[in-house]
Motif scaffolding. Structure first.
Motif, mmCIF file in Angstrom:
data_model
loop_
_atom_site.group_PDB
_atom_site.id
_atom_site.type_symbol
_atom_site.label_atom_id
_atom_site.label_comp_id
_atom_site.label_asym_id
_atom_site.label_seq_id
_atom_site.Cartn_x
_atom_site.Cartn_y
_atom_site.Cartn_z
ATOM 1 N N UNK A 66 35.471 6.004 12.499
ATOM 2 C CA UNK A 66 34.329 6.721 13.053
ATOM 3 C C UNK A 66 34.004 7.960 12.242
ATOM 4 N N UNK A 67 32.735 8.294 12.203
ATOM 5 C CA UNK A 67 32.262 9.496 11.510
ATOM 6 C C UNK A 67 31.555 10.377 12.534
ATOM 7 N N UNK A 68 31.904 11.659 12.546
ATOM 8 C CA UNK A 68 31.340 12.596 13.515
ATOM 9 C C UNK A 68 30.236 13.428 12.862
ATOM 10 N N UNK A 69 29.039 13.293 13.427
ATOM 11 C CA UNK A 69 27.896 14.068 12.964
ATOM 12 C C UNK A 69 27.597 15.151 13.995
ATOM 13 N N UNK A 70 26.578 15.969 13.751
ATOM 14 C CA UNK A 70 26.246 17.050 14.676
ATOM 15 C C UNK A 70 25.836 16.546 16.052
ATOM 16 N N UNK A 71 25.120 15.443 16.110
ATOM 17 C CA UNK A 71 24.595 14.979 17.398
ATOM 18 C C UNK A 71 25.286 13.731 17.932
ATOM 19 N N UNK A 72 26.078 13.022 17.113
ATOM 20 C CA UNK A 72 26.674 11.774 17.585
ATOM 21 C C UNK A 72 27.884 11.399 16.736
ATOM 22 N N UNK A 73 28.634 10.447 17.255
ATOM 23 C CA UNK A 73 29.734 9.829 16.525
ATOM 24 C C UNK A 73 29.338 8.380 16.267
ATOM 25 N N UNK A 74 29.375 7.960 15.015
ATOM 26 C CA UNK A 74 29.050 6.588 14.640
ATOM 27 C C UNK A 74 30.362 5.906 14.250
ATOM 28 N N UNK A 75 30.620 4.754 14.857
ATOM 29 C CA UNK A 75 31.877 4.064 14.606
ATOM 30 C C UNK A 75 31.691 2.596 14.295
ATOM 31 N N UNK A 76 32.648 2.047 13.572
ATOM 32 C CA UNK A 76 32.721 0.619 13.290
ATOM 33 C C UNK A 76 34.113 0.170 13.697
ATOM 34 N N UNK A 77 34.178 -0.890 14.526
ATOM 35 C CA UNK A 77 35.457 -1.400 15.006
ATOM 36 C C UNK A 77 35.562 -2.885 14.726
ATOM 37 N N UNK A 78 36.775 -3.334 14.463
ATOM 38 C CA UNK A 78 37.063 -4.756 14.339
ATOM 39 C C UNK A 78 38.199 -5.070 15.298
ATOM 40 N N UNK A 79 38.074 -6.167 16.024
ATOM 41 C CA UNK A 79 39.123 -6.638 16.924
ATOM 42 C C UNK A 79 39.578 -7.999 16.424
ATOM 43 N N UNK A 80 40.836 -8.099 16.076
ATOM 44 C CA UNK A 80 41.408 -9.333 15.544
ATOM 45 C C UNK A 80 42.152 -10.023 16.677
ATOM 46 N N UNK A 81 41.703 -11.208 17.037
ATOM 47 C CA UNK A 81 42.270 -11.934 18.171
ATOM 48 C C UNK A 81 43.722 -12.316 17.948
ATOM 49 N N UNK A 82 44.568 -12.026 18.928
ATOM 50 C CA UNK A 82 45.983 -12.378 18.880
ATOM 51 C C UNK A 82 46.248 -13.587 19.769
ATOM 52 N N UNK A 83 45.605 -13.643 20.925
ATOM 53 C CA UNK A 83 45.830 -14.692 21.901
ATOM 54 C C UNK A 83 44.961 -15.914 21.595
#
Length: 105
Positions: A66-83
């Motif tokens: 995630x990157x924090x800017x003055x007005x918002x936080x922009x994030x990129x997430x990946x979820x790798x399935x285990x089950x």
């Protein structure tokens, strides 16, 4: 209790960044699949029913940035399935990539 572990740092002293990882647990209370040709599976087929047999519980390993800017936080997430959500054939794991924007009021 699952814990997401992260680290915050500043990139060039201007852009605060966040890196995090940890387990993600999901439970499906309801779900359905729509078929164009219902004759292929029959009228009594249900996703979590006796013929569907998909698991309601899912575990994935989450990795995010995630990157924090003055007005918002922009994030990129990946979820790798285990089950394995559909044991037997076919089997599959739920892998996801998501982009988020968070604004605090």
């Amino acid at each position: 209790m699952p814990v997401v572990i992260g680290y915050s740092y500043s990139l060039v002293d201007v852009l605060p960044m966040r890196v995090y990882t940890g387990p993600e647990f999901n439970y499906a209370f309801a779900g359905d699949i729509r078929f164009k040709d219902r004759d292929l599976v029959g009228d009594d087929w249900h996703l979590f029913g006796k013929n569907g047999d998909q698991r309601r519980f899912d575990m994935a390993w989450k990795i995010g940035l995630g990157a924090e800017f003055d007005i918002a936080i922009v994030g990129v997430e990946a979820a790798i399935g285990v089950t394995d959500l559909f044991p037997g054939k076919p089997s599959f794991r739920d892998n996801r990539v998501s982009v988020s924007v968070t604004h605090f009021f």
